[in-house]
Design an enzyme around this catalytic site. Sequence first.
Site, short mmCIF file in Angstrom:
data_model
loop_
_atom_site.label_atom_id
_atom_site.label_comp_id
_atom_site.label_asym_id
_atom_site.label_seq_id
_atom_site.Cartn_x
_atom_site.Cartn_y
_atom_site.Cartn_z
N ALA A 1 0.81 -1.23 0.00
CA ALA A 1 0.00 0.00 0.00
C ALA A 1 0.84 1.27 0.00
O ALA A 1 0.38 2.31 -0.47
CB ALA A 1 -0.94 -0.02 1.21
N ALA A 2 2.06 1.18 0.51
CA ALA A 2 2.90 2.39 0.57
C ALA A 2 3.71 2.58 -0.71
O ALA A 2 4.46 3.55 -0.82
CB ALA A 2 3.84 2.32 1.77
N VAL B 1 -1.12 -8.16 -8.92
CA VAL B 1 -0.45 -7.17 -9.77
C VAL B 1 1.06 -7.32 -9.68
O VAL B 1 1.78 -7.16 -10.66
CB VAL B 1 -0.88 -5.74 -9.34
N GLY B 2 1.55 -7.65 -8.50
CA GLY B 2 3.00 -7.74 -8.25
C GLY B 2 3.65 -8.81 -9.12
O GLY B 2 3.15 -9.93 -9.24
N ASP C 1 -1.64 -4.24 -20.18
CA ASP C 1 -1.18 -4.59 -21.54
C ASP C 1 -2.32 -4.39 -22.54
O ASP C 1 -2.12 -3.86 -23.63
CB ASP C 1 -0.71 -6.05 -21.56
N HIS D 1 2.05 -12.03 -18.37
CA HIS D 1 2.34 -10.60 -18.30
C HIS D 1 3.86 -10.43 -18.31
O HIS D 1 4.50 -10.29 -17.28
CB HIS D 1 1.75 -9.97 -17.04
N ARG E 1 12.97 -7.38 -9.07
CA ARG E 1 14.26 -7.96 -9.46
C ARG E 1 15.32 -6.89 -9.30
O ARG E 1 15.21 -5.80 -9.84
CB ARG E 1 14.18 -8.39 -10.92
N ARG F 1 -2.89 -0.70 -23.14
CA ARG F 1 -1.80 -0.19 -23.98
C ARG F 1 -2.05 -0.55 -25.44
O ARG F 1 -1.86 0.27 -26.35
CB ARG F 1 -0.47 -0.80 -23.53
N ASN G 1 9.68 -14.08 -4.04
CA ASN G 1 8.25 -13.84 -4.17
C ASN G 1 7.42 -14.97 -3.60
O ASN G 1 6.33 -14.74 -3.06
CB ASN G 1 7.89 -13.53 -5.62
P1 NAX Z 1 6.94 -0.16 -5.19
O1 NAX Z 1 8.30 -0.72 -4.95
O2 NAX Z 1 6.74 1.32 -5.29
O3 NAX Z 1 5.97 -0.68 -4.02
C1 NAX Z 1 5.92 -1.99 -3.62
C2 NAX Z 1 5.50 -1.98 -2.16
O4 NAX Z 1 5.28 -3.33 -1.75
C3 NAX Z 1 6.55 -1.39 -1.22
O5 NAX Z 1 5.95 -0.37 -0.44
C4 NAX Z 1 6.96 -2.59 -0.37
O6 NAX Z 1 7.26 -2.21 0.97
C5 NAX Z 1 5.71 -3.45 -0.43
N1 NAX Z 1 5.92 -4.85 -0.08
C6 NAX Z 1 6.99 -5.64 -0.35
N2 NAX Z 1 6.82 -6.85 0.19
C7 NAX Z 1 5.61 -6.85 0.79
C8 NAX Z 1 4.88 -7.82 1.53
N3 NAX Z 1 5.39 -9.04 1.78
N4 NAX Z 1 3.66 -7.49 1.99
C9 NAX Z 1 3.16 -6.26 1.78
N5 NAX Z 1 3.81 -5.29 1.11
C10 NAX Z 1 5.02 -5.59 0.61
O7 NAX Z 1 6.39 -0.92 -6.48
P2 NAX Z 1 5.17 -0.50 -7.43
O8 NAX Z 1 5.66 0.38 -8.49
O9 NAX Z 1 4.02 -0.07 -6.60
O10 NAX Z 1 4.86 -1.91 -8.14
C11 NAX Z 1 4.33 -3.00 -7.42
C12 NAX Z 1 4.40 -4.27 -8.24
O11 NAX Z 1 3.60 -4.16 -9.41
C13 NAX Z 1 5.79 -4.62 -8.75
O12 NAX Z 1 6.00 -6.03 -8.54
C14 NAX Z 1 5.72 -4.33 -10.22
O13 NAX Z 1 6.63 -5.10 -10.97
C15 NAX Z 1 4.30 -4.70 -10.51
N6 NAX Z 1 3.70 -4.19 -11.76
C16 NAX Z 1 2.83 -5.00 -12.42
C17 NAX Z 1 2.16 -4.59 -13.56
C18 NAX Z 1 1.20 -5.49 -14.27
O14 NAX Z 1 0.72 -5.07 -15.33
N7 NAX Z 1 0.85 -6.68 -13.79
C19 NAX Z 1 2.44 -3.26 -14.16
C20 NAX Z 1 3.03 -2.28 -13.19
C21 NAX Z 1 4.05 -2.86 -12.24
O15 NAX Z 1 5.30 -2.95 -12.89
#
Ligand code: NAX
Length: 328
Positions: free
Chosen positions: A12-13, A129-130, A159, A187, A92, A162, A105
Amino acid sequence: VARSVNVTVTGAAGQIGYALLFRIASGQLLGQDTKVRLRLLEIPQAVKAAEGTAMELEDCAFPLLEGIDITDDAKTAFDGVNVALLVGARPRTKGMERGDLLEANGGIFKPQGEAINAGAADDVRVLVVGNPANTNALIAQQHAPDVPAERFTAMTRLDENRAYSQLANKLRVPVTEIKRLVIWGNHSATQYPDLTHAVVGDRNALELVDDQEWVENTFIPTVAKRGAAIIEARGASSAASAANAAIDHVHDWVNGTAEGQWASMAVPSDGSYGVPEGLISSFPVVCKDGKYEIVQGLTIDAFSRGKIAATVAELEEERDAVRNLGLI
Ligand code: NAX
């Protein structure tokens, strides 16, 4: 009387979290007749930042927002959850091997799957999403045996969106004229944005484009590599557009796709189009009454068959890798 729904957002942060939470709280995820209770899950070091975001959410005085809880405990975060948006993941970093990435992960999505299994509401819907999103969704799903598998999905809607814009630009038509553009598979860079079923008004998109060279060497790579192009231009990865796609995905799932329209969602395969059962792969779906169904009976041409086979092979490799690591 307005319904009330528990929405949990992990990470969330982070930057997607920041772009997503305000839209959820304003009613864009579930509609203007649905109240929302937000649960924010973060790692301990980021709880304070999540509290800051929660202060700003309060400062919006959103009429539909009933409350915000912040926790670093997955069990607490998913207790009673109706909609789970799993955004937080381990990115990564330089020098990291794929095995290390999948393992890190797994350490996140295994306990989250278990917590969803233990405490989620009967109607829980999960969107991952992650990244690597499809395989993270598979890990979570495999650790939630009491939840119907089809409730675990991963996001390919960014995607798809886009691809809509690229095609609209090429044909100089509004995006609203286009329907049934599909993303297949993972993805990742192997995804297949498929124009063969897309229509512009009542005409086939591929016929209108009439340029296979553009499809293969411009359209597909531009969509598949757009994430990297955004990082190159912005100095940070897609955030608002990713949040927007998450809203679109869940909104369509809950409220239905428009008449004649499809959505792309990565969902557990039922064997359709030769995709091995259980792999979380992107398909065209139609959503109705809170459920999705994979669109059946499409003719897949030889080019598409090759593209789908390649992206599905990558998903199988990822599945085998997490299996060998004991993560599923
Ligand atoms: P950020 O690094 O800004 O935020 C990720 C947040 O997750 C951080 O605040 C971190 O503290 C938190 N976190 C890490 N481990 C955690 C856990 N075990 N429990 C709860 N929170 C945890 O990344 P952001 O730009 O917000 O991207 C988030 C994810 O979305 C990334 O994995 C990114 O690769 C992925 N995406 C996926 C997309 C898709 O189309 N499926 C597109 C956008 C994005 O690249």
